[in-house]
Every structure is written in structure tokens, then in C-alpha cells.
Enzyme design. Structure first.
Site, PDB file in Angstrom:
ATOM      1  CE  LYS A 167      -0.784   2.443   3.035  1.00 22.89           C
ATOM      2  NZ  LYS A 167      -0.160   3.735   3.522  1.00 22.89           N
ATOM      3  CB  THR A 178       8.517   4.653  -0.046  1.00 22.39           C
ATOM      4  OG1 THR A 178       8.444   3.510  -0.890  1.00 22.39           O
ATOM      5  CG2 THR A 178       9.849   5.312  -0.228  1.00 22.39           C
ATOM      6  CD  GLU A 264      -2.709  10.953   0.620  1.00 21.93           C
ATOM      7  OE1 GLU A 264      -3.008  10.198   1.556  1.00 21.93           O
ATOM      8  OE2 GLU A 264      -2.204  12.076   0.782  1.00 21.93           O
ATOM      9  CG  ASN A 390      -2.871  14.985   2.445  1.00 25.11           C
ATOM     10  OD1 ASN A 390      -2.508  14.171   3.274  1.00 25.11           O
ATOM     11  ND2 ASN A 390      -2.824  14.744   1.141  1.00 25.11           N
TER      12      ASN A 390
END
Length: 698
Positions: A167, A178, A264, A390
Site C-alpha cells: 500500500k 516508502t 493522493e 490532506n
């Protein structure tokens, strides 16, 4: 995905996240060598603090991983929770506690409700099998799709398999690890050799991925090797270790690209290649800096060929680190088009390059003239959605009384400006689509999870309320397969089409018309949609004939649509009803024929003169035939036909593609292919500017 010998996977929902899988378990039936690479963040999470001193090691049997809660910055209680979970997993599997590793990802600072995990373990252990897909889904956070892949190699004359699930979507920065990545292999290799190969592979791959330059508290990459391939155990450098490391590097490279593409808010995968650098570290540093630069990423999002930002970034890193690099000697190319060289800008067709930069992948090449080192980094563009995701990540996360967390994602929580923009964007589409017929093929994962079923019913109800005329055609393959298995019958498929013999036909018809159809009608009518359940036999709705596969293979009682009773459907639509159609056709002899639901949806759309045809699938949409599998956001019938012709579209998607081409040739204006694994994709596709899937037009 091929699974290495002796490994089992599972993934369940334990309640850490609302209505989603959030707990994964990977088990080796034989003690495995283990290696790991971890975040260097000083605020490392409890599972990292627990696992880091224990690998590399022999005898590891299981990795349990959760999403929804990072178990980070939770003090001594966090380590206590890790100990509780390790003990519970060991007891459930009948192994030693020291043989269990843990990993977590999710919201930082909330205590991990360990008992939720402990309570879910019996069901998770019972589920263990070739379910890497479920485990990959369970570790997702803001990822939009699971990430997994496998490789096969020959070691010492024995076939070995390597697989990975991972993921990664946000807080990705190039520092050792990472992401959460779980690698399994049946190769025989010592922990020391495995650790060396893993560290080098990560350095070249996952360490070269960046989405936002932020390093997580939970980054970890685990590798387990149980030796069941039977090759001579690898312990020293040599040909076999080189082969293993090359496969591992290739595998993790695919995972890295998949993470970057799924960053994202990402709309584009970005690959940055730097050549001619004075050393390996300089090459890696420059490549990562370009991929990480907010200015570069924003320009790529806007399809702006602003090469000056790229060279400026190179110059800044060279100056800060003292690298002997002269940017004036560099050559810069975007999408293969040179824009700078010989110390000066190079003329190029700006409009053409901007068009090329709207593609789903951007290639940046910086050719330095200061050495021979080369490096590749992967990243993504910086979109408005990254900020949206975010800006409210923790402010909308609420702690539930039972210790779990959930996202309070009501529109009322957002700013007035956001709500105005959202409403204005939707209203223009609502006005444009009012009165139009939209045929929706409902199938795949959207039919399996209760939360997705409810979201789909809400979408259809909303479509009707805002003036559209929805028609639903449903499949039911998972339910049919499950029912046949309970009856001891095996399902056989040819190119994604189920072979339906006389014995299984009544089961197929019972599941489609008697179960799936009625459940969907009930869900819709609970939302006042006015749904009417129909079999294709009702009112001679679907006249069909026996279908024959192109190979000549007899598919049994499988049919193809000859005629749709358009007047019957129009009568229902004009009366304010939502037809819900089961894909069972009526032959001229009066018998039943099972028809591919994709084909039925296309035939119904053409017969009704529908403007829109929507397919819900188990993938994000139509994907590029590359290892990255990038989403193709828009294509024409010519593009799709070419992909089918060259074999880039196979299996079940091949039949879907042919149905799409049939629909467009028959007058349907727009066909949408959407990810049914995500809630409310129908609304997001139809009523937003950018949409969420693939759009095919004539």
C-alpha cells in the site's frame, strides 16, 4: 497472481475502519527467513520499534498488518498492544510469539484497539488461502486500488515464485522504505543474503518513489522466504542471488510505479530519468528532487511544459550538495520532446507538447554531461485533490466509543466555498442530463459488499430524483459461482463466459432472477426508487438465440440478444418506474438462455436510444496494457477497437469492450467504465468535471 508455495493470505474487516477490510494476515506454513527495511523517522511507530531489532531472522511464520490506525506516537501502550496482538496471532496459528511480525498504517496518535484485532483473528485464520487480493485490500488507506504482483524465476534448476502486496498513496518519501510492502517467496535463501538483496532492491525502487516528500512513521518492507521451492539455499553472492535480486528489484519497481500512480490526488504517473551524473548519489538525489518538487508537480498537473522549474531544481540540489554539475550543459526532454539543450531553450510545438502532457504518464529526461551515473525516480503530479484529501485528514477523523476510528465525511463539515463549488459543478450536469435514459450494468464487487450495494441503490435513487431515467441490468457471477460450489458443481469459463449446462441453468436462473434481482429491487425501493424486477423472459423482454464461441466451443445454455422489447421498457419508464433486468433471455422455443449482462446492457441501451451506458467493474476503468496499468480516462471507439485487435484487452474485459463498441455503433453517445469497488462512483462520474473512470465516445 501466482502465490509462492506454502504461503496463505487473508483479509477481513475488524472494525478499525468503517465498512472496509482493515486486517491482513500472511502466513508461511514452513519457518521462513525474514528480512526488513524500515523508516528512519525518529518518531517510528510501535510495530516498527518492535520488528526492527528482530530482523533479519530465521523462523518467522506470520505477518499481521492493519490499516485504519498507525499505532504511532502512542507511548508504552502502543508496544503493549503489539505484544497482545503477536501473542494472539501465535495462539491462533499454534506457533511461537517470536515468529510473528506486525505492521500498521493509518491515523497517527490514536491508540490501537487491539481487542478488535484479537476478536477478528478466528475468522481471519479460517479464511486463509490464496487470498492475496483480500490482504492487499485490507492494508489500503487512501489508496484507490489494491497493489500486488508476482514474478517467477529459476534458481538452481528449481522454479521459484516471488509475490508482493503493498500500500502507498500519501506520506511517501525516498528514505529506505516508502510504504507497507509484504514480499513472499518460496526460494531458499539465508536471512543475511535476503536482507542484502532486499536492501539493494529497495534502494533502486521503493527508495526512488515520492508523492509528497513526507516520510511516514510506519514505513516498512518485509520479505519472507520459506525455501519450499527446493533450490540449494542461497547464502553467498553468486548467480542465484543475482537472479533473485533482479527479480526482487523488478517486482518492487512495479510496486513503486503503482504507488506513484496512485498517489493522493494523482492524475498522472511521472517517471524522471537522470543520466550523465557525476555519481550514483548525485543521480538519485537529482531525480528524486525533480519528482518531489511542488513547482514541477503542479506544472505537470496543468500540462505546462515549464522545463525551467526542472533545471532550476537540478541546479539547486547541485549547489546545496556540492555536486560538480553544470545545468547549462544539460539536455531536457518532456514526453520525448527536447525543450532545452546546448545551453539554451530549443523551439518546440507548445500546443502539441501540452496535448501530450495530458496523458496519464509523463516522462521527464534530464541528460547531464558530468559523468556516467544514472537514476530513475517515480512520482505524480500535484492536483487540487491532494490538498482536499490532506486538508481534512485528521479534522474529520473521529474516535468511536469502541476504540475504532471513522471519517465523518458529511458535506456539512466542509467549508461554504467548497459546498458552493460542489453544488455549482453538479447542477450544470443535472440540468444537462434531465430526462435522459441511462442504462447501468451493475456487477462485480459492487454486488458483494453491503456498503457498496447500499451506495449503488442511493446513486440510482438520486439519478431518478434529479430527472434521469435509470435502467439497471445486473449480473451475478460471484453469487452463481458460490451457489454452484455449495451444490458441488464446478464453474467453467471460456474467455470470461460461463459454460452453462442443463444442470446448472436452473441454478443460474434462480440466483439471477430469484435472489440477486429481488434483493436489488428491495434495496432500491427502500429508497423510494420505484424499482420493478424483471427477467428477460417477462413480457418477452429479451428475445435470444443460442450463442456459440468463436472457437466453436459449445457454451451450453448461453444466449445472445436478438431483440429487446423496447415498448415494454418505455411503458415502465414513462410510468416513473426503474426497470431492474436479470439477464435471462427467452429462446424462440420457449426455453431459458443465460446472457452476458454486459451484452444485455448494450442491447437495452441501443433499443431505448439511451444517451449514457455505465458499466461497474472490478477495476478503475479501462487500463493501459503496461505493467503500471494506468487508467485511460478518455478514448474513442477507434482506440478501443485497436486495443481489442492487438490483444491488449482480454478475458471478461474483452466482452465488455465488444459490448461497448456495439452500443456506440448503435447510437449510444457516451459509455462510462467505472470502479464498482468504490462507493458512489456513478454520481462522481456523471456530476463532476473530471469524473472517476474511463469515458468512451464515438
Amino acid at each position: 497472481m501466482k502465490i509462492p508455495k506454502g504461503f496463505r493470505f487473508g483479509g477481513v474487516a475488524c472494525g478499525l475502519k468503517p465498512q472496509r477490510r482493515d486486517l491482513a494476515l500472511v502466513v508461511s506454513d514452513h519457518p521462513a527467513a525474514a528480512a526488513g527495511v524500515f523508516t528512519i523517522n525518529k518518531a517510528a511507530a510501535a510495530p516498527v520499534l518492535d520488528a526492527r531489532p528482530r530482523v533479519p531472522a530465521e523462523g518467522i511464520r506470520a505477518i499481521v498488518a492493519n490499516s485504519g490506525n498507525a499505532n504511532a506516537l502512542t507511548g508504552p501502550a502502543g508496544l503493549d498492544d503489539v505484544a497482545v496482538i503477536r501473542s494472539a496471532v501465535a495462539d491462533a496459528l499454534g506457533i511461537q510469539k517470536r515468529a510473528v511480525l506486525t505492521a500498521s498504517t493509518g491515523v497517527i496518535g490514536a491508540r490501537l484497539p487491539a481487542m478488535k484485532i484479537v476478536t477478528a483473528l478466528p475468522a481471519l485464520v479460517d479464511q486463509l488461502g490464496d487470498h492475496a487480493d483480500l490482504a492487499a485490500e485490507a492494508i489500503m488507506t487512501t489508496d484507490t486500488r489494491p497493489k500486488m504482483a508476482a514474478r517467477e524465476v529459476t534458481l538452481g534448476g528449481k522454479a521459484a515464485v516471488l509475490s508482493a502486496i503493498c500500500k502507498g498513496s500519501g506520506m511517501l518519501a525516498p528514505q529506505l522504505a516508502t510504504t507497507m510492502c509484504l514480499v513472499t517467496t518460496d526460494a531458499a535463501v539465508t536471512p543475511k543474503a535476503l536482507q542484502e538483496a532486499l536492501s539493494r532492491a529497495v534502494q533502486k525502487t521503493l527508495n526512488m518513489v515520492t508523492v509528497d516528500g513526507e516520510m511516514s512513521t510506519n514505513d516498512c518492507v518485509f520479505a519472507l522466504a520459506n525455501g519450499l521451492a527446493g533450490n540449494p539455499r542461497i547464502s553467498e553472492p553468486g548467480p542465484d542471488l543475482a537472479v533473485l535480486e533482479a527479480a526482487l528489484t523488478d517486482l518492487l519497481g512495479e510496486m513503486g510505479r503503482a504507488m506513484a500512480a496512485d498517489g493522493e490526488g494523482a492524475t498522472k504517473l511521472v517517471e524522471v530519468v537522470v543520466t550523465g551524473a557525476p555519481g550514483d548519489e548525485a543521480a538519485r538525489d537529482c531525480a528524486r528532487s525533480i519528482a518531489s518538487s511542488p513547482l514541477v508537480k503542479a506544472a505537470l498537473f496543468g500540462a505546462d511544459p515549464n522545463w525551467g522549474r526542472i533545471l532550476s531544481t537540478v541546479g539547486a540540489r547541485a549547489g546545496a550538495a556540492g555536486y560538480p554539475i553544470d545545468p547549462y550543459k544539460a539536455r531536457v526532454s518532456l514526453q520525448g520532446i527536447t525543450v532545452f539543450g546546448g545551453g539554451a531553450p530549443i523551439e518546440f510545438d507548445r500546443d502539441n507538447l501540452r496535448t501530450r502532457m495530458r496523458e496519464s504518464r509523463i516522462d521527464v529526461l534530464v541528460e547531464l554531461a558530468d559523468g556516467e551515473a544514472r537514476a530513475v525516480a517515480w512520482g505524480c503530479d500535484l492536483s487540487y485533490d491532494y490538498v482536499k484529501i490532506n486538508a481534512d485528514y485528521t479534522s474529520l477523523i473521529i474516535q468511536k466509543p469502541d476504540g475504532g476510528v471513522a471519517k465523518d465525511d458529511r458535506v456539512s463539515n466542509y467549508s461554504p466555498a467548497f459546498k458552493r463549488a460542489l453544488l455549482a459543478e453538479a447542477l450544470k450536469y443535472i440540468a444537462a442530463f434531465s430526462g435522459q435514459i441511462a442504462v447501468i450494468k451493475y456487477g462485480g464487487a459492487a454486488m458483494v459488499k453491503d456498503s457498496l450495494k447500499e451506495a449503488f441503490a442511493e446513486d440510482v435513487s438520486l439519478l431518478k430524483k434529479v430527472g434521469l431515467k435509470p435502467v439497471v441490468v445486473h449480473g451475478g457471477a460471484p453469487e452463481i459461482t458460490k451457489t454452484l460450489e455449495k451444490l458441488g458443481e464446478r464453474s467453467e469459463f471460456v474467455d470470461g463466459m460461463r459454460v452453462t449446462d442443463a444442470q446448472s441453468l436452473p441454478v443460474v436462473e434462480m440466483v439471477l432472477t430469484g435472489k440477486v434481482n429481488q434483493e436489488l429491487v428491495a434495496l432500491l425501493n427502500a429508497r423510494a426508487a420505484g424499482a420493478v424486477g424483471l427477467s428477460g423472459k417477462d413480457g418477452r423482454l429479451l428475445r435470444a438465440r443460442k450463442a456459440v464461441h468463436e472457437s466453436g466451443r459449445d457454451l451450453g445454455h448461453v444466449g445472445e440478444v436478438v431483440e429487446v422489447n423496447r415498448d415494454f421498457l418505455r411503458m415502465l419508464l414513462d410510468g416513473g418506474y426503474v426497470p431492474v433486468i436479470s439477464p435471462i433471455g427467452l429462446s424462440d422455443e420457449g426455453g431459458s438462455l443465460s446472457i452476458n449482462a454486459d451484452e444485455v446492457a448494450a442491447a437495452v441501451a441501443v433499443a431505448l436510444g439511451a444517451k449514457k451506458l455505465i458499466y461497474l467493474t472490478d477495476v478503475p476503468g479501462i487500463l493501459e496494457s503496461t505493467p503500471d496499468g494506468q487508467l485511460v480516462r478518455q478514448l474513442t471507439t477507434g482506440d478501443l477497437a485497436h486495443r481489442v485487435q492487438i490483444g491488449a484487452v482480454t478475458g471478461g474485459m474483452k466482452w465488455k469492450a465488444q459490448s461497448i463498441l456495439t452500443a456506440l455503433a448503435g447510437g449510444v453517445e457516451r459509455v462510462h467504465v467505472l470502479d464498482g469497488r468504490q462507493p458512489h462512483t456513478v454520481i462522481a462520474e456523471l456530476f463532476t468535471d473530471r469524473g472517476v473512470g474511463s469515458l468512451v465516445t464515438s
